[in-house]
Each structure stands twice: as structure tokens, then as C-alpha cells.
Design an enzyme around this catalytic site. Structure first.
Site, PDB file in Angstrom:
ATOM      1  NE  ARG A  16     -10.535 -11.584 -16.277  1.00  0.00           N
ATOM      2  CZ  ARG A  16     -10.031 -11.138 -16.271  1.00  0.00           C
ATOM      3  NH1 ARG A  16      -8.808 -12.420 -16.863  1.00  0.00           N
ATOM      4  NH2 ARG A  16      -9.612  -9.894 -16.673  1.00  0.00           N
ATOM      5  CE1 TYR A  49      -6.232  -8.120 -18.067  1.00  0.00           C
ATOM      6  CE2 TYR A  49      -5.601  -7.722 -16.129  1.00  0.00           C
ATOM      7  CZ  TYR A  49      -6.321  -8.058 -17.166  1.00  0.00           C
ATOM      8  OH  TYR A  49      -7.320  -9.218 -16.006  1.00  0.00           O
ATOM      9  CG  HIS A 108      -8.245 -13.690 -12.182  1.00  0.00           C
ATOM     10  ND1 HIS A 108      -8.564 -14.775 -12.477  1.00  0.00           N
ATOM     11  CD2 HIS A 108      -8.163 -14.402 -11.097  1.00  0.00           C
ATOM     12  CE1 HIS A 108      -8.515 -15.834 -12.481  1.00  0.00           C
ATOM     13  NE2 HIS A 108      -8.191 -15.426 -11.452  1.00  0.00           N
TER      14      HIS A 108
END
Length: 378
Positions: free
Chosen positions: A265, A278, A269
Site C-alpha cells: 500500500r 508509522y 489507508h
């Protein structure tokens, strides 16, 4: 700790194309028009989602989850289906919908909170044929489509229909009980179902190695007697080839298959997420070099299936198609807020009645945090 190296690109996968577009395996039997259609679909999907992102930033769309950098996985899987089959997507499989002709303007109108089915006759949504593959609504509750897919496949098996049901699951959703229930049921009853794990290596901010101590997600099928494969999810030819074998096997009575498509990805998100807090940007750059569109484009140019001029012409046509979808979607009136409650249950529960009443009071400008007698909640 898992045996794999966190999110580094894996070489232990089935692959037809190297990241530079060169052949490393035998390609599937697709003619030039079919290859162009796969390329067109990925390019159109990306252009559409880029435009939807800009509309989200300007307030026309509330939220969007993109499949940028992952387009090959849902596309290759969906292309393996036949008309009449069933597909149960989540929210990151847009290229599958685009491939089978789910209209862009309908998709965009839904993202804008409008319902094409309720518009007046003069608007451009009416009288168009349904896609030849049956698509369920995109599901937000993760894992919910897995048992639905098994039920669909079992119904077809019991009725002697040569129909296959295919669904997607993220790496994070393999931790849901629905995943294990579905694969166990599918294996026991040998239903014509195909499960695609779109392993993009992040469940929002939780990395894949925190979801399982198994070496791969694919091998989870072993526990349920479900044959499994692991494929390069950024190689559209390898995904199609693997899923075509799985779909044909299910259609011929061979039962279910679980396929892990390893991708990444490269974006957020969804548009409410900030991945930089993160995630390692250096690793993201490494995966950007394995972009599925760039890889496939290099192959098509080398094989003479496409030319640079044709690619440039396609880009102009895609821009026009996306703009036409935007113009049409903007004509669709917003849906009534109470429509959010429809089709949840057969009948109406007390909780739903209560929530409807709260919504009506809020829309009327009243304080929604009161009970039906008008007294405040304690």
C-alpha cells in the site's frame, strides 16, 4: 516473529514479469486486445482515483480508499471470472469494477453520497445494462464478505450451476474469525469459491508481521484443506494466470482455492489516515519502483502491443472519460440521510427506530441526546 523480512519485496512468489517488464515466465494466453484492455483498465482506475482524491480534498467526496500501486491484484483476479460469476469486493478493488463495466459515474456518485437509482429519467444513469459479473456492494465490515462468498458458492453447488464466487480479504482481515470460518466451511464442503488475499502489508497502521507468525498468508489454507498459491500482486499477468487456474478449477468441481497476492500500500489507508507516522518512506520508494502499470507498460512496449503514441492517445481519452463521469455524477441529487438505515435488517429493531428518531431530531436542529420523552439522558 514471522519468518519473512517485514515488508521488503519478496522473491518467493509466482511471477511472469520482472519489475522492469521483462519476461521471467510463460505469459497467459491473451491476445493483444485483451492485453490492451488490462492496461487501459489500470490507467483508467488510477486516473479516476486521482480525480476522486482531488474532489475529496475540495469537499465533494467525504472519504476514499485508493488502490494506487495495487491495481494489478483486483484486476487480474476479476479478469479471470466469466459473465454470470459473483464477485464480493471490499473498498480497494476498484479496478475489478472498472474492468467489468461498473459505470464510473455511478461509482463517483456513490462516493459523493448520492444514489443513481433514484434519479430522474433525464439523467444519464438509467437504462444501462448491469455488468455481466454480479458484484455485491463494497463492504466496510472487514471479513464479512468471506462467509457471504461461501454461501453464494454453496448455493450454486447445490443448484448445479457452473458459477464461481470470488472475494477479497486484506492481510489484516485474516485475523478475523470470519476468515477462518469461511475457509473451513469452504474446504469441508468443497464449494466453488476463490479467496484472494490482497496482502498490501498494512492493516491501517499495523504491519503484516503483527497479524501472523506464519511464514506466509497463503499457507493458512493448509489448515482447512484449501489449496493455496502465492503470487506477485504487482504482476497483472501472474495474478490473472494464477486466478484463472483457480477459477477454472472451482468451475470444474475442484473446490476452493486461496491465493495470496503480495503487493504494497504505497498510499494512505484512506484519506483520514497519515501513513508517515508509522511507515518507512525508504521502503515505500522501493515498492514504487515495482509499480504495476509501469511494469506492464514496459512489457507491452517491448512486445509491440502498444506504442508511445497510442499510450499518449489513451491518456487523452481517459481524461475525457473521467471528466464525463464527474460531470454526470455532479447532476445526481444527494440521498436522503435516512437511507443509511435501509436494507440492514428484515423489519426494524428498537435500536434502529431509536437511531432514526435521533437523526430526525438532529436534522431538525434539536438536541439529539434526549430520549423519546424529551428528557435528557443521565
Amino acid at each position: 516473529m514471522a519468518l519473512w523480512s517485514e515488508e521488503r519485496p519478496s522473491e518467493d512468489v509466482h511471477r511472469v514479469l520482472e519489475p522492469d517488464g521483462s519476461l521471467v515466465g510463460d505469459p497467459p494466453d491473451l491476445d493483444d486486445d485483451e492485453l490492451r484492455e488490462l492496461y487501459w483498465t489500470m490507467k483508467l482506475t488510477r486516473a479516476f482515483e486521482d480525480r476522486a482524491l482531488r474532489m475529496q480534498r475540495s469537499g465533494e467526496v467525504s472519504i476514499i480508499s485508493r488502490c494506487r500501486g495495487e491495481e494489478a491484484t483486483p484486476l487480474g483476479a476479476a479478469a479471470a471470472l466469466d459473465p454470470g460469476d459473483w464477485c464480493f469486493p471490499l473498498y480497494r478493488q476498484r479496478s475489478a469494477l472498472v474492468y467489468w463495466g461498473v459505470p464510473l459515474d455511478r461509482q463517483l456518485a456513490n462516493l459523493m453520497g448520492a444514489e443513481p437509482e433514484t434519479v430522474d429519467e433525464h439523467l444519464p444513469f438509467d437504462d444501462r445494462p448491469e455488468p455481466p459479473v454480479n458484484f455485491s456492494p463494497g463492504y466496510i465490515p472487514l471479513g464479512a464478505n468471506l462467509p457471504n462468498t461461501v454461501g453464494s458458492a454453496l448455493a450454486d453447488k447445490l443448484n448445479d450451476r457452473e458459477t464461481v464466487s470470488l472475494t477479497f480479504v486484506g492481510d489484516g482481515s485474516t485475523s478475523e474469525g470470519d476468515f477462518h470460518d469461511a475457509l473451513n466451511f469452504a474446504g469441508v464442503f468443497e464449494v466453488p469459491a476463490v479467496f484472494v488475499c490482497q496482502n498490501n502489508q498494512w492493516a491501517i497502521s499495523v504491519p503484516a508481521h503483527r497479524q501472523t507468525a506464519a511464514e506466509t498468508f497463503a499457507q493458512k489454507g493448509d489448515a482447512y484443506g484449501v489449496p493455496n498459491e502465492r503470487v506477485d500482486g504487482n504482476d497483472v499477468l501472474a495474478v490473472y494466470q494464477t486466478l484463472k487456474d483457480a477459477v477454472d478449477r472451482a468451475r470444474d468441481g475442484g473446490g476452493p482455492t486461496f491465493v495470496e497476492c503480495v503487493t504494497y500500500r504505497v498510499v494512505e489507508h484512506n484519506t483520514a489516515d497519515e501513513p508517515s507516522v508509522y511507515r518507512d518512506d525508504d521502503l515505500r520508494e522501493e515498492w514504487l519502483e515495482r509499480d504495476p502499470i509501469d511494469r506492464f507498460e514496459a512489457y507491452l512496449l517491448a512486445e509491440g502491443v502498444l506504442t508511445d503514441d497510442e499510450i499518449e492517445s489513451m491518456a487523452a481519452d481517459i481524461d475525457e472519460e473521467v471528466q464525463a463521469a464527474v460531470d454526470a455524477a455532479r447532476e445526481v441529487p444527494r440521498s436522503e440521510p435516512e437511507r443509511m438505515f435501509d436494507n440492514h435488517l428484515r423489519g426494524e429493531s428498537w435500536k434502529e427506530s431509536h437511531q432514526r428518531a435521533e437523526l430526525r431530531r438532529e436534522l431538525d436542529g434539536e438536541n439529539p441526546f434526549t430520549d423519546w420523552t424529551g428528557e435528557g439522558f443521565e
